[in-house]
Motif scaffolding. Sequence first.
Motif, short mmCIF file in Angstrom:
data_model
loop_
_atom_site.label_atom_id
_atom_site.label_comp_id
_atom_site.label_asym_id
_atom_site.label_seq_id
_atom_site.Cartn_x
_atom_site.Cartn_y
_atom_site.Cartn_z
N LEU A 250 0.97 -1.24 -0.01
CA LEU A 250 -0.02 0.12 0.08
C LEU A 250 0.84 1.26 0.02
CD1 LEU A 250 -2.55 -0.89 2.58
CD2 LEU A 250 -2.91 -0.93 0.20
N PRO A 251 1.10 2.02 -1.08
CA PRO A 251 1.74 3.32 -0.99
C PRO A 251 0.71 4.27 -0.27
CG PRO A 251 1.63 2.33 -3.31
CD PRO A 251 0.78 1.54 -2.34
N THR A 252 1.32 5.05 0.52
CA THR A 252 0.59 5.66 1.59
C THR A 252 0.86 7.27 1.64
OG1 THR A 252 2.52 5.65 3.15
CG2 THR A 252 0.64 4.05 3.23
N LEU A 253 -0.22 8.17 1.95
CA LEU A 253 0.04 9.77 1.96
C LEU A 253 -0.62 9.97 3.37
CD1 LEU A 253 0.53 12.35 0.53
CD2 LEU A 253 -1.73 12.18 -0.11
N GLU A 254 0.30 10.80 4.12
CA GLU A 254 -0.19 11.67 5.10
C GLU A 254 -0.41 13.04 4.91
OE1 GLU A 254 2.42 10.90 8.41
OE2 GLU A 254 1.90 8.79 8.61
N ALA A 255 -1.54 13.78 5.26
CA ALA A 255 -1.88 15.33 5.45
C ALA A 255 -1.97 15.58 6.73
CB ALA A 255 -2.58 15.52 4.54
N VAL A 256 -1.14 16.01 7.57
CA VAL A 256 -1.15 16.17 8.96
C VAL A 256 -0.57 17.56 9.50
CG1 VAL A 256 -1.32 13.72 9.46
CG2 VAL A 256 0.89 14.90 9.15
N TYR A 257 -1.00 17.81 10.62
CA TYR A 257 -0.51 18.87 11.37
C TYR A 257 0.47 18.27 12.26
CZ TYR A 257 -0.36 22.75 14.83
OH TYR A 257 0.25 23.83 15.66
N ARG A 258 1.84 18.82 12.38
CA ARG A 258 2.83 18.52 13.33
C ARG A 258 2.78 19.40 14.39
NH1 ARG A 258 4.27 17.29 8.28
NH2 ARG A 258 5.00 15.17 7.83
N SER A 259 2.36 18.94 15.77
CA SER A 259 2.19 20.13 16.58
C SER A 259 3.63 20.19 17.32
CB SER A 259 1.33 19.70 17.60
OG SER A 259 1.55 18.48 18.49
N THR A 260 4.68 19.53 17.15
CA THR A 260 6.00 19.33 17.59
C THR A 260 6.81 19.43 16.61
OG1 THR A 260 5.81 16.98 17.82
CG2 THR A 260 5.19 18.11 19.80
N SER A 261 6.80 20.02 15.47
CA SER A 261 7.84 20.10 14.63
C SER A 261 7.81 21.59 13.75
CB SER A 261 7.48 19.07 13.39
OG SER A 261 8.41 19.19 12.33
N ASP A 262 8.92 21.96 13.28
CA ASP A 262 8.76 23.23 12.61
C ASP A 262 7.93 23.33 11.39
OD1 ASP A 262 10.66 24.38 14.60
OD2 ASP A 262 12.42 23.70 13.66
N ASP A 263 8.19 22.00 10.62
CA ASP A 263 7.24 21.88 9.49
C ASP A 263 5.86 21.39 9.87
OD1 ASP A 263 9.39 22.65 7.43
OD2 ASP A 263 10.12 20.65 7.85
N LYS A 264 4.99 22.52 10.23
CA LYS A 264 3.89 22.13 10.59
C LYS A 264 2.85 21.37 9.67
CE LYS A 264 4.37 24.38 14.75
NZ LYS A 264 4.54 23.44 15.95
N PHE A 265 3.00 21.77 8.31
CA PHE A 265 2.01 21.22 7.41
C PHE A 265 2.82 20.52 6.17
CE2 PHE A 265 -0.60 24.60 9.60
CZ PHE A 265 -1.69 23.61 9.92
N LYS A 266 3.33 19.41 6.32
CA LYS A 266 4.31 18.84 5.36
C LYS A 266 3.55 17.60 4.92
CE LYS A 266 8.84 17.46 3.91
NZ LYS A 266 10.01 17.11 4.31
N PRO A 267 2.87 17.31 3.68
CA PRO A 267 2.57 15.89 3.28
C PRO A 267 3.56 15.18 3.07
CG PRO A 267 1.71 17.90 1.79
CD PRO A 267 2.90 18.35 2.65
N THR A 268 3.25 13.70 3.53
CA THR A 268 4.37 12.85 3.58
C THR A 268 3.86 11.86 3.04
OG1 THR A 268 4.90 13.45 6.03
CG2 THR A 268 5.44 11.28 5.33
#
Length: 604
Positions: free
Chosen positions: A517-535
């Motif tokens: 399964l190839p995957t994609l995350e679209a998340v907000y990172r509350s403990t990272s400098d890059d708050k909105f970075k698709p993975t």
Amino acid sequence: MTRKVFGALITLALFSSSALSARVHSRDPQWLKLLHYQKQWPGAYVSQADGKDFFLSPGGRNSPEEELAALILSLEQQDHEEDRNSFCRFPARVRWLRKTGFALPPQKTKCHRLDEFRKQVSARSVYIVFSSYFLSNPASSFGHTFMRLGKTEEPSPAHELIDTGVSYAAETGSSGVIAYIFKGLTGGFPGEFRAIPYYAKVHEYNNSEMRDLWSYQLNFNQEEVDFLVDHLWELGRNHFDYYFMTENCSYHMLTVLEAAKPELNLVAQLSRFYVLPSDTLKVIEKEGLIRSVSFRPSPERVSMHLSESLSDKDLKSLPRVIENPDLFAQDERSKAAALLDAALLKLEIDQEKKLLEEDVRTLKLQQRLMLARASIPLRSPKPNYDYLLGSAPHKGHGSRRLKLGYLNRAREAWTTFGIRGALHDIMDNHTSYLSDTSLEVFNIVGLSDGHRFQVEEYSLVNMLNLRDMSESKSALSWKARAGGWRDHFQGSERQKHGLSGGLGLARKFSSMTAYLLPTLEAVYRSTSDDKFKPTVGGDIGFYLRLASNLKGHTFFGLRDESQNESFLSNEIRFSTIKYGVGASSLIYTESGQHEFQLASYFFF
């Protein structure tokens, strides 16, 4: 109180065959259930029915006493118009009056439409039908229940298609996605009962959506069946505010049963927060209502059954059988019959849309297959699905689950706590559930080391559907999640909130399912400098069916964040329909950080 209503109360007392007051009669359990009253506090009621035509008194929605008085008055002052005559509009209430001992005036108007409905239904038995889980449609992911009114007293597969199906559904119109969700959660849609031929329901769920149908015959005598039919007639003029989570299709199937058999106590046993179709089946079993259970397989299941008798070579030849059936009809009779049966079913499943559209070429292929099969004077063996009765929908684990366990992470010990609102994950015991699927709603897991507490993960919804790629060219596997979780790549903790998903392929074997399964995350990172970075990333793994109650899962995951980061996860779990125990490990390959967990699970 108006003068008319006051006069009706006096009339009520005169008509009564007992010395009971009007107030006492209006508190009769069956009267309250026929009007769908709910007790708010001592002496105060409100009906869940929202249609104005369901009541005769302006205050009837909130006053069982006024509504009963208005009914008696309307029967005394009969309207000659059938649609406005209470004998014709409210036959179940009239039945209740006679049953209770009221001396009613002679009926002066013939109820032609009511008589036609009763004749058309000709009900001798009652069934609750469960349509199996269908993850391809979010509204049907939890299954669906509806009612079937049987024309025979005993189950009769040869005649059931002429029975009557009764559904309760929301009239959603053409609402957009956001409006659909909002209105569905807040009661913004009207819910209505519909009576349609049962064969139409079979076509919708069984043939089009490839869902198995389970029919639960209920312990209703003929008087109760007649009460039910008349009450359904009354509900045809009414609607209820439809709530997807609570007052839904399954909920109101039970309120209708209670109205016809008032000694039942079904609704009170349901959760106040959500009502699932499988939970309503467990309730009717607990009440001793189930008389018998029968099963109608989907064409897809019949095809799977037929495939078991064919070799891999035969299965691969089915496309050629469809194109040239006469050639294969010359084989040994039993083999030719099995091949043609399987080919005909495959064509009807794969090309259902073209057959419905009356595509000329597809219809010719179907006709040639049927003629070739008819040339072989050998009856197809009747499949026996009795072995599936042990996994009927009411026999599965409870939809809610508690979790209690121990976690060791980087040599720190934690106690784990968790609760899941619904329904099933792939490692749970899959009795009554679809194998190789997960559907979890409102799941939360917390950790504590005795000094602090933290939420480790939560899911509003978490779904997984592994479909065998050999089923068809479009049999894709997928997963989707909305929630929050923590990971520990590079030895540092990251908190994520948002969406993740994957789309890929799976292949099922006798005791294992492999997937990519190839995957994609679209998340907000509350403990990272890059708050909105698709993975982006991918998972490759195996689910193992080690024994009837024992499963294993191992997979390798890759996530492309600041750099490629990967992990290896392993889990083994023993699970029954009451409880489960398991062990799991997680290794982050870059940092070498290791987690080990022991967990126990309790279903209710």
